[in-house]
Design a protein around this motif. Structure first.
Motif, PDB file in Angstrom:
ATOM      1  N   PHE A  83       4.951   1.174  12.416  1.00  0.00           N
ATOM      2  CA  PHE A  83       5.229   0.498  11.147  1.00  0.00           C
ATOM      3  C   PHE A  83       5.409  -0.994  11.393  1.00  0.00           C
ATOM      4  O   PHE A  83       6.249  -1.396  12.212  1.00  0.00           O
ATOM      5  N   PRO A  84       4.630  -1.841  10.711  1.00  0.00           N
ATOM      6  CA  PRO A  84       4.768  -3.290  10.907  1.00  0.00           C
ATOM      7  C   PRO A  84       6.044  -3.802  10.234  1.00  0.00           C
ATOM      8  O   PRO A  84       6.154  -3.751   9.002  1.00  0.00           O
ATOM      9  N   LEU A  85       6.974  -4.276  11.043  1.00  0.00           N
ATOM     10  CA  LEU A  85       8.293  -4.633  10.502  1.00  0.00           C
ATOM     11  C   LEU A  85       8.237  -5.738   9.458  1.00  0.00           C
ATOM     12  O   LEU A  85       9.112  -5.835   8.599  1.00  0.00           O
ATOM     13  N   THR A 324      -2.729   3.128  13.883  1.00  0.00           N
ATOM     14  CA  THR A 324      -2.728   2.322  12.658  1.00  0.00           C
ATOM     15  C   THR A 324      -1.398   1.595  12.550  1.00  0.00           C
ATOM     16  O   THR A 324      -0.385   2.030  13.103  1.00  0.00           O
ATOM     17  N   GLU A 325      -1.454   0.502  11.832  1.00  0.00           N
ATOM     18  CA  GLU A 325      -0.237  -0.271  11.537  1.00  0.00           C
ATOM     19  C   GLU A 325      -0.078  -0.378  10.022  1.00  0.00           C
ATOM     20  O   GLU A 325       0.227  -1.439   9.482  1.00  0.00           O
ATOM     21  N   SER A 326      -0.281   0.728   9.335  1.00  0.00           N
ATOM     22  CA  SER A 326      -0.162   0.706   7.870  1.00  0.00           C
ATOM     23  C   SER A 326       1.268   0.394   7.471  1.00  0.00           C
ATOM     24  O   SER A 326       2.196   1.074   7.902  1.00  0.00           O
ATOM     25  N   GLY A 327       1.422  -0.607   6.633  1.00  0.00           N
ATOM     26  CA  GLY A 327       2.764  -0.983   6.204  1.00  0.00           C
ATOM     27  C   GLY A 327       2.959  -0.739   4.721  1.00  0.00           C
ATOM     28  O   GLY A 327       3.799   0.047   4.288  1.00  0.00           O
ATOM     29  N   ARG A 328       2.122  -1.406   3.938  1.00  0.00           N
ATOM     30  CA  ARG A 328       2.218  -1.301   2.481  1.00  0.00           C
ATOM     31  C   ARG A 328       2.159   0.167   2.038  1.00  0.00           C
ATOM     32  O   ARG A 328       2.952   0.607   1.214  1.00  0.00           O
ATOM     33  N   TYR A 329       1.202   0.915   2.614  1.00  0.00           N
ATOM     34  CA  TYR A 329       1.017   2.307   2.205  1.00  0.00           C
ATOM     35  C   TYR A 329       2.274   3.139   2.490  1.00  0.00           C
ATOM     36  O   TYR A 329       2.629   4.038   1.731  1.00  0.00           O
TER      37      TYR A 329
END
Ligand SMILES: Cc1ncc(COP(=O)(O)O)c(C=O)c1O
Length: 623
Positions: A83-85, A324-329
């Motif tokens: 998760f992108p902080l 993946t680095e999905s954040g918004r989702y």
């Protein structure tokens, strides 16, 4: 039943129960019930509710989609997510995320030293940490410290300079202990493929980040020459957030996949992973014609897995593990901002506000007449007459022939006639009527700050779904513009005829009316500004136990006035003394009056910036 596009953006997370919006989970509590329970604890003003079960839902849906795609294409690599902080660093979110994400080996991505410290302390050993963005020697050293702690950490280099620093730090740390615990290295590729949408510039040749092909080759040589090639494990790209279409991703996957395969062929044995960054879009739209993405999660996962498999097969290299680095989702849907409506700003156009005179000017008499005799058959003609009279009467006022009462009566009568005409002619599809309707919107004053709680609305005109918490069995009749409580005219969600929002006609003196803003969990919180010194709203976590019973907790109240000033580095002790002295030295008050005044002052200082109520005769919302 009014659903405000819920089917489009709601993803079945909410339902309408009778006339109220409810959570589609466990006992399906209504959002109004949750809000009232929290307000019963004494918290007023806007509330940010966090729902950890929705974070869990996003993570499990993401992992399921990739598992299914990997089964479908008999993919031999594995799937991982971090998760992108930057998307949300707030502790109530990060702790909830890490709790629900445990079974998935889910990690964190950091883009700064402070985020790296969060990642190092919150990520369980064994789950990956990726580190992106520009880094200095200290930040790279922190990555080495994380590796020595036992973290699976991948430092993604954004340029050759960072690689030189890694080589230098590696030597320093190597002297102290064994190399096997040093970080892995990733390379961010400066993609030829650009993204699409508001955040497209994260990709493409002119992007701020990543290595060009020439630099990739140089980095590869450098790593080989310094014995670091066995730490080089990942190729990374990110083409921008909220990708509205799938085609740019496919292009980027082909580009990155071929770079991966080429480097493997050149002898990058430890290179086993491709990191596709974020970009998976969220549907924010409340209107069918303005959808924000043209693909599903299934399509997204299938494309990633299929293309990676195809490239690996064609180039005869092993299929890469996919990160993946999905954040918004992952984060957007977990929080809902609930804000009370404080006032409606067109109630002055009510018949009861008219001030008829014994002797009205003739044109005003005519307006009265039009108002009382307007019917379906004459509505358009009377409407045009009223608009015409308004122009004449306003000119008469400018020339000093009529007074302020006449002008006020003109405004009220013409507005009432417009409203009547619109109702009478509602079956006619006419641009003129639509334009008039848009002009007579209600202005709803909402107890929140758009700058603090929806900065992307202000900065990027990003739309966030909004709807009331109740009265959903009644058709909302008022075209609505929303005003926040900042002293800034940009703090407005203006009525947009292309994306119309209609709300109910309410009397805030008699009834409460709450609006909820959805999908606020990604990017909004830390980007939020303290414009006018409105700070992060009071927040709470809404959880459910195994029996489906709801638990409200982890309350963090909006900062009180003195804490807000303390944050700006005011000397609040000095301010406190100054305020006290001004009261105690005042010669206009008795000692008793001074005591009462001080008591009031301290009560107000202990509260936050948001408004209680602006109606003098409404019960004060004392905390
Ligand atoms: C490198 C990187 N990874 C991941 C993300 C998250 O993107 P998103 O929130 O669209 O999933 C970003 C956001 O800009 C990013 O820069």
């Amino acid at each position: 039943m009014q659903n405000f596009g819920l089917k489009m953006w709601g993803d079945d997370n909410f339902i309408i129960k009778k006339n109220r919006l409810a959570l589609n989970y466990a006992e399906q509590p209504t959002l109004l019930e949750i809000t009232k329970k929290i307000r019963d604890h004494g918290y007023k003003g806007p509330l940010l509710l966090r729902f950890p079960h929705l974070i869990e839902k996003q993570i499990s849906t993401l992992f399921d989609a990739f598992r299914s795609a990997m089964e479908l294409f008999e993919y031999s690599g594995t799937f991982h997510a971090v998760f992108p902080l930057k998307v949300n660093q707030y502790p109530n979110f990060v702790h909830s995320l890490m709790e629900v994400a445990k079974p998935y080996g889910y990690g964190l991505e950091a883009g700064s030293k402070a985020e790296l410290i969060i990642a190092m302390s919150e990520t369980p050993l064994g789950a990956p940490i990726t580190v992106n963005g520009f880094k200095d020697k200290e930040m790279i050293s922190l990555c080495f410290i994380a590796a020595k702690m036992g973290h699976e950490i991948i430092v993604t280099i954004e340029g050759l300079g960072e690689l030189q620093t890694i080589i230098e730090v590696d030597k320093e740390f190597d002297r102290e202990s064994g190399r096997h615990l040093s970080p892995k290295i990733g390379m961010r590729i400066r993609m030829h493929s650009a993204g699409i949408g508001t955040w497209a510039k994260s990709g493409g040749y002119s992007s701020k980040f990543g290595l060009t092909s020439t630099e990739v080759l140089e980095a590869f040589e450098l790593m080989k020459n310094h014995g670091l090639i066995e730490r080089f494990s990942m190729v990374h790209f990110h083409i921008g957030s909220q990708m509205s279409e799938i085609s740019p991703l496919k292009k980027a996957l082909r580009e990155a996949g071929n770079i991966y395969a080429d480097l493997k062929k050149r002898g990058a044995k430890a290179l086993t992973a491709i990191n596709i960054g974020g970009g998976l879009a969220v549907e924010y739209s409340q209107h069918g014609h303005s959808r924000e993405r043209n693909y599903s999660l299934k399509e997204f996962a299938n494309d990633v897995v299929f293309l990676m498999q195809e490239i690996a097969k064609n180039k005869a290299v092993e299929m890469p593990d996919i990160f993946t680095e999905s954040g918004r989702y992952i984060a957007a849907n977990h929080s809902v901002l609930i804000a009370p409506v404080l006032e409606l700003f067109s109630q002055e156009y009510h018949e009861r506000s008219l001030r008829p005179k014994g002797d009205n000017p003739p044109l005003i008499e005519e307006l009265y007449d039009l108002f009382h005799t307007i019917k379906r058959c004459n509505a358009r003609e009377y409407l045009h007459d009223a608009l015409d009279h308004r122009e004449s009467l306003l000119t008469l006022f400018d020339l000093g022939y009529i007074d302020l009462e006449d002008r006020s009566n003109t405004e009220i009568l013409v507005n009432l006639i417009i409203k009547k005409a619109i109702t009478l002619l509602k079956d006619e599809d006419s641009d003129e009527l639509k334009q008039l309707q848009n002009r007579i919107q209600e202005k709803y004053l909402i107890n929140f700050s758009a700058f603090q709680s929806l900065p992307d609305l202000w900065g990027l005109t990003q739309h966030f779904p909004v709807m009331p918490l109740d009265r959903l069995d009644t058709k909302p009749s008022r075209p609505a513009s929303l005003w926040d409580i900042t002293c800034d005219s940009d703090g407005e969600i203006a009525f947009d005829p292309a994306l119309p929002l209609h709300l109910h006609d309410i009397d805030v003196m008699k009834e409460e009316y709450f609006l909820a803003f959805f999908l606020t969990g990604a990017y909004q919180e830390v980007l939020g500004m303290k414009h006018n010194l409105f700070t992060h709203p009071t927040e709470a976590i809404v959880k459910f136990d195994e029996n489906g019973e709801m638990h409200l907790g982890h309350f963090i109240e909006a900062q009180n006035l003195m804490d807000i000033l303390d944050d700006l580095d005011y000397d609040t002790g000095k301010m406190d003394r100054s305020l006290k002295q001004k009261i105690s030295r005042s010669e206009n008050m008795s000692e008793e009056e001074k005591k009462v005044l001080l008591g009031k002052l301290y009560l107000y200082l202990s509260e936050n910036s948001y408004l209680k109520t602006i109606q003098a005769n409404q019960e004060t919302e004392e905390k």
